[in-house]
Motif scaffolding. Structure first.
Motif, PDB file in Angstrom:
ATOM      1  N   MET A 126      -3.117  -2.940  15.384  1.00  0.00           N
ATOM      2  CA  MET A 126      -3.067  -3.391  14.010  1.00  0.00           C
ATOM      3  C   MET A 126      -4.056  -4.537  13.847  1.00  0.00           C
ATOM      4  N   LYS A 127      -4.701  -4.543  12.728  1.00  0.00           N
ATOM      5  CA  LYS A 127      -5.751  -5.520  12.507  1.00  0.00           C
ATOM      6  C   LYS A 127      -5.202  -6.902  12.188  1.00  0.00           C
ATOM      7  N   ASP A 128      -4.163  -6.991  11.367  1.00  0.00           N
ATOM      8  CA  ASP A 128      -3.600  -8.290  10.999  1.00  0.00           C
ATOM      9  C   ASP A 128      -2.086  -8.174  10.947  1.00  0.00           C
ATOM     10  N   CYS A 129      -1.455  -8.353  12.087  1.00  0.00           N
ATOM     11  CA  CYS A 129      -0.007  -8.165  12.187  1.00  0.00           C
ATOM     12  C   CYS A 129       0.768  -9.186  11.372  1.00  0.00           C
ATOM     13  N   THR A 130       0.258 -10.402  11.231  1.00  0.00           N
ATOM     14  CA  THR A 130       0.970 -11.438  10.494  1.00  0.00           C
ATOM     15  C   THR A 130       1.130 -11.053   9.034  1.00  0.00           C
ATOM     16  N   GLU A 131       0.053 -10.640   8.407  1.00  0.00           N
ATOM     17  CA  GLU A 131       0.129 -10.254   7.003  1.00  0.00           C
ATOM     18  C   GLU A 131       0.981  -9.003   6.827  1.00  0.00           C
ATOM     19  N   LEU A 132       0.829  -8.046   7.714  1.00  0.00           N
ATOM     20  CA  LEU A 132       1.627  -6.826   7.636  1.00  0.00           C
ATOM     21  C   LEU A 132       3.109  -7.143   7.780  1.00  0.00           C
ATOM     22  N   LYS A 133       3.442  -7.993   8.723  1.00  0.00           N
ATOM     23  CA  LYS A 133       4.843  -8.379   8.922  1.00  0.00           C
ATOM     24  C   LYS A 133       5.392  -9.050   7.667  1.00  0.00           C
ATOM     25  N   TRP A 134       4.623  -9.953   7.079  1.00  0.00           N
ATOM     26  CA  TRP A 134       5.060 -10.653   5.871  1.00  0.00           C
ATOM     27  C   TRP A 134       5.294  -9.659   4.734  1.00  0.00           C
ATOM     28  N   LEU A 135       4.366  -8.717   4.554  1.00  0.00           N
ATOM     29  CA  LEU A 135       4.503  -7.724   3.489  1.00  0.00           C
ATOM     30  C   LEU A 135       5.721  -6.822   3.714  1.00  0.00           C
ATOM     31  N   LEU A 136       5.947  -6.427   4.957  1.00  0.00           N
ATOM     32  CA  LEU A 136       7.109  -5.587   5.266  1.00  0.00           C
ATOM     33  C   LEU A 136       8.422  -6.329   5.004  1.00  0.00           C
ATOM     34  N   ILE A 137       8.486  -7.587   5.428  1.00  0.00           N
ATOM     35  CA  ILE A 137       9.694  -8.379   5.212  1.00  0.00           C
ATOM     36  C   ILE A 137       9.947  -8.550   3.725  1.00  0.00           C
ATOM     37  N   ARG A 138       8.895  -8.878   2.996  1.00  0.00           N
ATOM     38  CA  ARG A 138       9.032  -9.073   1.544  1.00  0.00           C
ATOM     39  C   ARG A 138       9.498  -7.785   0.868  1.00  0.00           C
ATOM     40  N   GLN A 139       8.886  -6.676   1.226  1.00  0.00           N
ATOM     41  CA  GLN A 139       9.233  -5.400   0.606  1.00  0.00           C
ATOM     42  C   GLN A 139      10.683  -5.026   0.909  1.00  0.00           C
ATOM     43  N   THR A 140      11.121  -5.149   2.146  1.00  0.00           N
ATOM     44  CA  THR A 140      12.490  -4.759   2.494  1.00  0.00           C
ATOM     45  C   THR A 140      13.518  -5.716   1.899  1.00  0.00           C
ATOM     46  N   THR A 141      13.205  -7.009   1.873  1.00  0.00           N
ATOM     47  CA  THR A 141      14.120  -7.983   1.276  1.00  0.00           C
ATOM     48  C   THR A 141      14.299  -7.718  -0.213  1.00  0.00           C
ATOM     49  N   LEU A 142      13.202  -7.465  -0.903  1.00  0.00           N
ATOM     50  CA  LEU A 142      13.282  -7.194  -2.341  1.00  0.00           C
ATOM     51  C   LEU A 142      13.991  -5.873  -2.625  1.00  0.00           C
ATOM     52  N   LYS A 143      13.810  -4.884  -1.750  1.00  0.00           N
ATOM     53  CA  LYS A 143      14.522  -3.616  -1.937  1.00  0.00           C
ATOM     54  C   LYS A 143      16.023  -3.832  -1.784  1.00  0.00           C
ATOM     55  N   GLN A 144      16.427  -4.594  -0.769  1.00  0.00           N
ATOM     56  CA  GLN A 144      17.850  -4.868  -0.566  1.00  0.00           C
ATOM     57  C   GLN A 144      18.440  -5.576  -1.785  1.00  0.00           C
ATOM     58  N   ARG A 145      17.704  -6.536  -2.322  1.00  0.00           N
ATOM     59  CA  ARG A 145      18.175  -7.258  -3.500  1.00  0.00           C
ATOM     60  C   ARG A 145      18.290  -6.316  -4.699  1.00  0.00           C
ATOM     61  N   ALA A 146      17.286  -5.457  -4.883  1.00  0.00           N
ATOM     62  CA  ALA A 146      17.296  -4.520  -6.016  1.00  0.00           C
ATOM     63  C   ALA A 146      18.483  -3.562  -5.922  1.00  0.00           C
ATOM     64  N   VAL A 147      18.761  -3.086  -4.723  1.00  0.00           N
ATOM     65  CA  VAL A 147      19.897  -2.180  -4.536  1.00  0.00           C
ATOM     66  C   VAL A 147      21.206  -2.918  -4.803  1.00  0.00           C
ATOM     67  N   LYS A 148      21.281  -4.161  -4.334  1.00  0.00           N
ATOM     68  CA  LYS A 148      22.510  -4.946  -4.489  1.00  0.00           C
ATOM     69  C   LYS A 148      22.777  -5.312  -5.951  1.00  0.00           C
TER      70      LYS A 148
END
Length: 109
Positions: free
Chosen positions: A1-23
């Motif tokens: 992976m070229k930039d794991c830090t940014e990818l990790k941040w984007l994945l965390i943000r996306q999954t956190t927001l999905k959990q909130r939206a479902v809740k």
């Protein structure tokens, strides 16, 4: 992976927001999640990363980490048996307790 830090941040943000939206079930939270999902997909496309590749890479890395933790435990138990005649002595050693906690997905103290 070229930039794991940014990818990790984007994945965390996306999954956190999905959990909130479902809740909450609100339109605002669903819009925030969909926007984060769109940013993640744009990032992946821009980096020529396919989600399947990313998932396989994560699974492969996880498997390697699991195998390494098991090996650490085995080696320390063998050392305890060689030095003290009791492999269970290694269970109190910090490297073994931390490795076991990680394998059991517990918080490391």
């Amino acid at each position: 992976m070229k930039d794991c830090t940014e990818l990790k941040w984007l994945l965390i943000r996306q999954t956190t927001l999905k959990q909130r939206a479902v809740k909450t079930g609100t339109i605002e939270d669903e819009d925030a999640w969909l926007t984060a999902d769109e940013y993640l997909n744009e990032y992946l496309d821009g980096q020529d990363i396919f989600i399947e590749q990313a998932a396989l890479s994560i699974l492969f890395d996880r498997e390697k980490m699991h195998d390494a933790l098991v090996k650490i435990i085995e080696m320390n138990r063998q050392h305890a048996e060689d030095q003290y005649g009791d492999p269970n002595k290694a269970e109190s050693w910090s490297c073994v307790t931390v490795a076991r906690a990680a394998l059991n997905k517990e918080k490391v103290q």
